[in-house]
Scaffold this motif. Structure first.
Motif, PDB file in Angstrom:
ATOM      1  N   LEU A  43       0.826  -1.212   0.000  1.00 34.35           N
ATOM      2  CA  LEU A  43       0.000   0.000   0.000  1.00 34.35           C
ATOM      3  C   LEU A  43       0.859   1.261   0.000  1.00 34.35           C
ATOM      4  N   GLU A  44       2.039   1.200   0.583  1.00 32.61           N
ATOM      5  CA  GLU A  44       2.954   2.343   0.495  1.00 32.61           C
ATOM      6  C   GLU A  44       3.352   2.586  -0.957  1.00 32.61           C
ATOM      7  N   ALA A  45       3.619   1.491  -1.678  1.00 31.22           N
ATOM      8  CA  ALA A  45       3.963   1.621  -3.093  1.00 31.22           C
ATOM      9  C   ALA A  45       2.781   2.169  -3.891  1.00 31.22           C
ATOM     10  N   GLU A  46       1.577   1.703  -3.552  1.00 34.74           N
ATOM     11  CA  GLU A  46       0.388   2.193  -4.246  1.00 34.74           C
ATOM     12  C   GLU A  46       0.155   3.670  -3.956  1.00 34.74           C
ATOM     13  N   ARG A  47       0.346   4.066  -2.687  1.00 34.04           N
ATOM     14  CA  ARG A  47       0.171   5.483  -2.349  1.00 34.04           C
ATOM     15  C   ARG A  47       1.158   6.346  -3.118  1.00 34.04           C
ATOM     16  N   THR A  48       2.397   5.881  -3.223  1.00 32.34           N
ATOM     17  CA  THR A  48       3.404   6.627  -3.979  1.00 32.34           C
ATOM     18  C   THR A  48       2.994   6.763  -5.434  1.00 32.34           C
ATOM     19  N   ALA A  49       2.477   5.665  -6.009  1.00 28.74           N
ATOM     20  CA  ALA A  49       2.028   5.702  -7.400  1.00 28.74           C
ATOM     21  C   ALA A  49       0.867   6.674  -7.570  1.00 28.74           C
ATOM     22  N   ARG A  50      -0.089   6.655  -6.627  1.00 28.95           N
ATOM     23  CA  ARG A  50      -1.223   7.566  -6.695  1.00 28.95           C
ATOM     24  C   ARG A  50      -0.774   9.015  -6.543  1.00 28.95           C
ATOM     25  N   LYS A  51       0.200   9.226  -5.678  1.00 28.47           N
ATOM     26  CA  LYS A  51       0.716  10.588  -5.484  1.00 28.47           C
ATOM     27  C   LYS A  51       1.416  11.069  -6.754  1.00 28.47           C
ATOM     28  N   ASP A  52       2.203  10.189  -7.364  1.00 24.65           N
ATOM     29  CA  ASP A  52       2.880  10.548  -8.613  1.00 24.65           C
ATOM     30  C   ASP A  52       1.857  10.867  -9.702  1.00 24.65           C
ATOM     31  N   GLU A  53       0.773  10.085  -9.726  1.00 27.43           N
ATOM     32  CA  GLU A  53      -0.291  10.322 -10.705  1.00 27.43           C
ATOM     33  C   GLU A  53      -0.923  11.684 -10.491  1.00 27.43           C
ATOM     34  N   ALA A  54      -1.194  12.025  -9.234  1.00 25.88           N
ATOM     35  CA  ALA A  54      -1.801  13.328  -8.931  1.00 25.88           C
ATOM     36  C   ALA A  54      -0.859  14.466  -9.303  1.00 25.88           C
ATOM     37  N   VAL A  55       0.421  14.294  -9.001  1.00 29.69           N
ATOM     38  CA  VAL A  55       1.409  15.336  -9.338  1.00 29.69           C
ATOM     39  C   VAL A  55       1.505  15.510 -10.849  1.00 29.69           C
ATOM     40  N   LYS A  56       1.466  14.390 -11.580  1.00 24.23           N
ATOM     41  CA  LYS A  56       1.524  14.448 -13.038  1.00 24.23           C
ATOM     42  C   LYS A  56       0.352  15.237 -13.600  1.00 24.23           C
ATOM     43  N   VAL A  57      -0.834  15.015 -13.043  1.00 24.36           N
ATOM     44  CA  VAL A  57      -2.023  15.749 -13.498  1.00 24.36           C
ATOM     45  C   VAL A  57      -1.892  17.228 -13.135  1.00 24.36           C
ATOM     46  N   GLU A  58      -1.364  17.514 -11.949  1.00 24.12           N
ATOM     47  CA  GLU A  58      -1.181  18.909 -11.540  1.00 24.12           C
ATOM     48  C   GLU A  58      -0.226  19.637 -12.483  1.00 24.12           C
ATOM     49  N   ILE A  59       0.830  18.959 -12.882  1.00 21.41           N
ATOM     50  CA  ILE A  59       1.783  19.563 -13.827  1.00 21.41           C
ATOM     51  C   ILE A  59       1.098  19.830 -15.159  1.00 21.41           C
TER      52      ILE A  59
END
Length: 245
Positions: A40-56
């Motif tokens: 779940l830590e890996a999944e959270r990191t992936a979700r965070k990266d996804e959110a950051v990518k959309v923000e960019i």
């Protein structure tokens, strides 16, 4: 080495405690709850990266929007200027033709820019929806991680309690044995995992190998207070009426 049969039999209690401690240590290393937390830590990191990518992406689209709006505004101002000159009657025929041609080009350019702006705004709307979705996924991943960490911490706490109980039991048992017997037991346990086991039906309880007749005969003739060891694995063998001697 000699030890009273009653003392030797207590080695089985000690071996049981040590076996439980080994199981506890193994469970710590392969704790399913810990593996779930890592996943779940890996999944959270992936979700965070996804959110950051959309923000960019949103930031890029906002920048493109501002750029297009600025270009459209500049074109409109140029159109207004040209129209002012056309209606003012202060320009000659040649310049008038040039202004009309330029005004036509400016109108065409403005329409192209406005179409581009509409496309960017549609992308921005889609990106905003994607950002909301990514944020919801990130929140869920964080909530799932918090729940998993709680279950992991509960499991670790249970293991701590079990280990403390075993360590207390072990401390109480070790005081019953002569130092030399305990030293042999501990050395064997550290070497092969089992320090002492029951000799039952002619089979060593540590390595599970059945002893041959000659060895069984020799052990059967050995005094009860003599500590005997398995010829195969060297574990201390505790003899009882069920040993098959």
């Amino acid at each position: 080495m000699n030890a009273e049969p009653s003392i030797q039999s207590k080695l089985l209690d000690l071996a049981a405690v040590d076996a439980e401690l080994t199981r506890i240590e193994h469970r710590r290393k392969v704790l399913p709850e810990e593996q779930e937390v890592r996943g779940l830590e890996a999944e959270r990191t992936a979700r965070k990266d996804e959110a950051v990518k959309v923000e960019i992406s949103i930031d890029d689209l906002d920048r493109d929007t501002r750029k297009l709006e600025g270009e459209i505004d500049a074109v409109r101002k140029r159109e207004d200027r040209d129209r002012g000159l056309l209606t003012g009657g202060s320009v000659g025929a040649k310049q008038l033709s040039e202004l009309q041609h330029e005004l036509t080009s400016l109108e065409r350019r403005r329409k192209v820019l406005e179409d581009e702006l509409i496309d960017v705004m549609e992308q921005r709307e889609a990106a905003s929806a994607a950002h909301d979705h990514a944020g919801a996924n990130l929140d869920k991943a964080q909530d799932d991680l918090v729940d998993a960490e709680r279950r992991r911490d509960d499991a670790v706490a249970d293991l701590d309690v079990a280990q403390q109980r075993c360590e207390s039991d072990r401390a109480a048992l070790t005081g019953l044995f002569p130092a030399d017997l305990l030293a042999v037991y501990d050395k064997q346990r550290l070497a092969n995992g089992v320090g002492a086991a029951l000799l039952q039906a002619r089979r060593c309880g540590a390595c599970r190998i059945e002893l041959d007749r000659g060895e069984i005969s020799r052990i059967g003739q050995t005094a009860p207070n003599v500590v005997v060891r398995c010829p195969e694995c060297s574990a201390i063998m505790v003899r009882t009426k069920h040993s098959g001697l």
